[in-house]
Each structure stands twice: as structure tokens, then as C-alpha cells.
Design an enzyme around this catalytic site. Structure first.
Site, PDB file in Angstrom:
ATOM      1  N   SER A 132      -4.703 -19.523  48.855  1.00 60.24           N
ATOM      2  CA  SER A 132      -6.086 -19.884  49.134  1.00 60.24           C
ATOM      3  C   SER A 132      -6.937 -18.628  49.069  1.00 60.24           C
ATOM      4  CB  SER A 132      -6.175 -20.481  50.549  1.00 60.24           C
ATOM      5  OG  SER A 132      -7.514 -20.572  51.000  1.00 60.24           O
ATOM      6  N   TYR A 145      -4.274 -20.559  59.669  1.00 58.36           N
ATOM      7  CA  TYR A 145      -4.206 -20.936  58.251  1.00 58.36           C
ATOM      8  C   TYR A 145      -4.107 -19.683  57.384  1.00 58.36           C
ATOM      9  CZ  TYR A 145      -5.595 -23.008  53.775  1.00 58.36           C
ATOM     10  OH  TYR A 145      -5.645 -23.407  52.463  1.00 58.36           O
TER      11      TYR A 145
END
Length: 268
Positions: A132, A145
Site C-alpha cells: 500500500s 495497518y
């Protein structure tokens, strides 16, 4: 000769788009997901095999991959399964943190480990791990995350140099925002009264209007296909205009300056 890709998290979004793209390019696709009995599209396509796989289940990972390798020679493994845990650290329960790490990090490590000897023995193969933008830079409410995605990036970079002697490649695809239902389907949000203002500000990035400006999953799937087939000795593929803008900013300003700029945005 037909090539074969093994995909985790193929039931929706990027995983499904990638499965469909590789199938359209003539590949054999092994699409895995937690609940294959709910799948109504991929299992209708030629050269697509849908199998159950929960990447939080180590025994199922080993047994599923063992059975697959008894029948197929795998060329590419796409570690795509994952979800977003969003919220200030103080708002998150221990079981939420553990589940995020087990899914996003341990899942990638365990699936990769199960395939390494296969690739080593055939002296070829490619791992493509989905990270990401927040695996390249930190952002408020994304601490856990980001911890998993930074870890996958570091795992991939280290593994790439470990396996190069056997003709194996490891690559990372780092998307930014995607025009999918990820923010609804694959995001868990923690709430804490002390962080209401911060959470509200950050949540603007997940609004319907903002999501509509993000990159389509099909476009990211195309970058995954490029990574799988371009024969380049390249580690990272940053996917999407917003992801490239943020990553280029980090490279041009330096990590420390970018961090200070982000902190200044959330000094209330």
C-alpha cells in the site's frame, strides 16, 4: 506453454480483477478465497479454479498449497489477501491488532514459505506482494495497518535478495486509493472520543466523492500483470496517481520532511 498464477483474496476487488485479467491473457488461474461457495463469477470462467483458503489458518495454507503443487506448476504467487484496520492506536482492541497482523503479514509470510521450495527446485518463479502507499509512508489512524504493510515491504526486499540465486523474483505492488468497496467491505474502524476530530479529518479520504477519484482495480491489476511479465529486475511498482504523487514527494523532500508536513496537517 500456459502459465499459472496462484492468488489469495480473489473473491472481490483487486484479487478478482487480477484473476479475470490473467484468465483473459490465457493463464491458468488458481483463485483462492475464504468462502468459495459464495463465488458466482470466477467459477464460470475457463481455466479458473476456485479453492477455499483462509490465510489466517496455517494448516489450511499448508494443505491447500500442497494439494495445488501436486497438480500444477505455479509460475506466479500473488499475495493479495488483506484488509484495513483503521483507528487511533488507543481505540483498537488487542484482538483486532492481532487479527490484522495475522492476516496482512503472517498470511503473506506463510503462503510465500509454502511455495519457496517449489520455485527453488524449478529455478524460477515470482512472488508479487500487495502492500500500500501506507507501506511506504505513515499516516495517522493507520499505525497497525502501516505496520503490516511496511513489514511486508521489508520482508519482500529481504526475500528478493535471498532468493535471487535461485532465479526467483520477489516484487511489491503498492496501490494508493482504489475505486472499490474496500472502505466498506475490507475496513475495520476503531473509535475513541479523544480522537474524534482526527478521525473525522482522516475519514474524508474515504468519502464516496474521494473514492470516485481513485484508481480502478482493473488498472492496478494491469500493473500486477506487468510486474509478472515484464522480466524486469524491479522490486517496487507504485500503482495509482495518488500513490505516485505521495511516493515521489517522499523521494524529493526526504522522509523526515514529509513526516513533519503530515504532522502539521493534524496539529489541532
Amino acid at each position: 506453454m500456459q502459465k499459472t498464477i496462484f492468488i489469495t483474496g480473489a473473491s472481490t476487488g483487486l484479487g478478482k480483477s487480477t484473476a479475470k485479467l490473467f484468465q483473459s491473457k490465457g493463464w491458468q488461474v488458481i483463485a483462492t478465497m475464504r468462502n468459495p461457495e459464495k463465488e458466482t463469477e470466477l467459477n464460470q470462467l475457463e481455466n479458473v479454479i476456485v479453492l477455499p483458503l483462509d490465510v489466517t489458518n496455517p494448516e489450511q495454507i499448508d494443505s491447500t498449497i500442497k494439494n495445488v503443487l501436486e497438480q500444477y506448476s505455479i509460475d506466479v504467487v500473488l499475495n493479495n489477501a488483506g484488509y484495513g484496520l483503521i483507528g487511533a492506536l488507543e481505540s483498537l482492541e488487542n484482538h483486532q491488532i492481532e487479527r490484522q497482523i495475522t492476516t496482512n503479514l503472517f498470511g503473506v509470510i506463510r503462503v510465500s514459505k509454502a511455495f519457496v521450495s517449489h520455485f527453488r527446485e524449478k529455478k524460477s518463479g515470482t512472488f508479487i506482494n500487495i502492500t500500500s502507499t501506507f507501506g511506504l509512508m505513515g499516516f495517522p489512524t493507520c499505525s497497525i495497518y502501516s505496520a503490516t504493510k511496511f513489514a511486508v515491504d521489508g520482508f519482500s526486499e529481504s526475500l528478493a535478495s535471498e532468493l535471487v540465486q535461485f532465479g526467483i523474483q520477489v516484487k511489491v505492488v503498492a496501490p494508493g486509493g482504489m475505486k472499490t468497496d474496500f472502505a466498506i467491505r475490507s475496513m475495520e474502524v476503531g473509535q475513541h472520543k479523544a480522537y474524534e476530530k482526527l478521525t473525522l479529518e482522516v475519514s474524508k479520504g474515504y468519502s464516496a466523492e474521494q473514492i470516485d477519484n481513485y484508481t480502478k482495480a482493473e488498472e492496478v491489476a494491469q500493473i500486477i500483470y506487468e510486474a509478472a511479465t515484464d522480466n524486469k529486475n524491479q522490486l517496487r511498482y507504485v500503482a495509482g496517481k495518488d500513490a505516485n504523487a505521495l511516493y515521489n514527494e517522499r523521494l524529493s523532500l526526504g522522509a523526515e520532511t514529509q513526516v513533519q508536513n503530515i504532522k502539521s496537517m493534524f496539529t489541532f
